[in-house]
Design an enzyme around this catalytic site. Structure first.
Site: not given
Length: 241
Positions: A43, A130
């Site tokens: 990613d 997150e």
């Protein structure tokens, strides 16, 4: 009796420290078995700068998650170039949105949809949830988070025709995800060891990877694996089929 690893996971909703103790030892960086998890991916975001996706592909990368947006207004500077340049490779790709606890889910979804066309990705879109800023110390309530996350997920599912993947850390997973969003594909971050107490679809096992083919301020790249065979990956995640 539960082993030490299970006790750590159970305590305080699965919160882990950077140096997790297991029978008196400290975990090293996780290293998945290639035989068990043959589908490898990365990613990326603007931090990796200019990426030569043909070089990345030659190093065994089968999939990539590309940062697209944050909150209701931010667009990653490299998303357009990354989507353009990865299109000529055999790498399966999708984009991820960094979730904000501070703006409406509807406007966050609009930001992502305006940035990423259906035809540009061949895996489900991703919501990266997150803690950021002071959120770890001052955790938003589950109820407040769900008021944002639910319409965001539902809007993206309606537009892209598939359930979004949820990316998260262990503490956030136990606080916000596992009870009410367990039917969504899960991409879990765990760099200490293999997460084996719940089902997951993708595992980010390292943020210290090094590959050739990118020029950015960040010398490292995140490593990930898919939970399944090559055939299962190709069949399940082709949203354009």
């Amino acid at each position: 009796m539960k082993n030490k690893k299970q006790i750590i996971f159970s305590a305080v909703g699965g919160i882990m420290t950077a140096a997790t103790v297991f029978f008196g030892a400290v975990f090293s960086t996780a290293s998945p078995s290639k035989a068990k998890y043959p589908v490898f991916g990365v990613d990326v975001s603007n931090y990796q700068g200019e990426i030569d996706w043909n070089i990345i592909e030659k190093q065994g990368v089968k999939f990539a998650f590309i940062k697209a947006t944050e909150g209701s207004g931010h667009v990653d500077e490299s998303v357009r170039n990354n989507l353009k340049n990865i299109a000529g490779t055999g790498i399966r790709k999708s984009c991820y949105h960094f979730f904000s606890f501070d703006s409406a889910g509807e406007t966050q979804a609009e930001n992502f949809i305006n940035t990423v066309d259906r035809e540009e990705i061949d895996m489900p879109p991703v919501i990266d949830i997150e803690y950021y800023g002071d959120k770890s110390a001052n955790k938003p309530s589950r109820e407040d988070a769900e008021k944002i996350l639910t319409p965001l997920l539902e809007t993206l599912e309606d537009y892209y025709g598939t359930k979004p993947i949820i990316y998260t850390t262990l503490p956030v997973y136990y606080r916000y995800v596992h009870e009410n969003y367990s039917d969504y594909p899960l991409w879990i971050r765990c760099t200490q060891f293999e997460p084996d107490l719940f089902e997951w679809d993708f595992w980010q096992y390292s943020d210290k990877g090094m590959l050739n083919g990118y020029k950015g301020n960040e010398p490292c790249i995140d490593y990930n694996v898919f939970c399944g065979t090559v055939e299962e990956f190709e069949k399940y995640y082709d949203i354009q089929a």
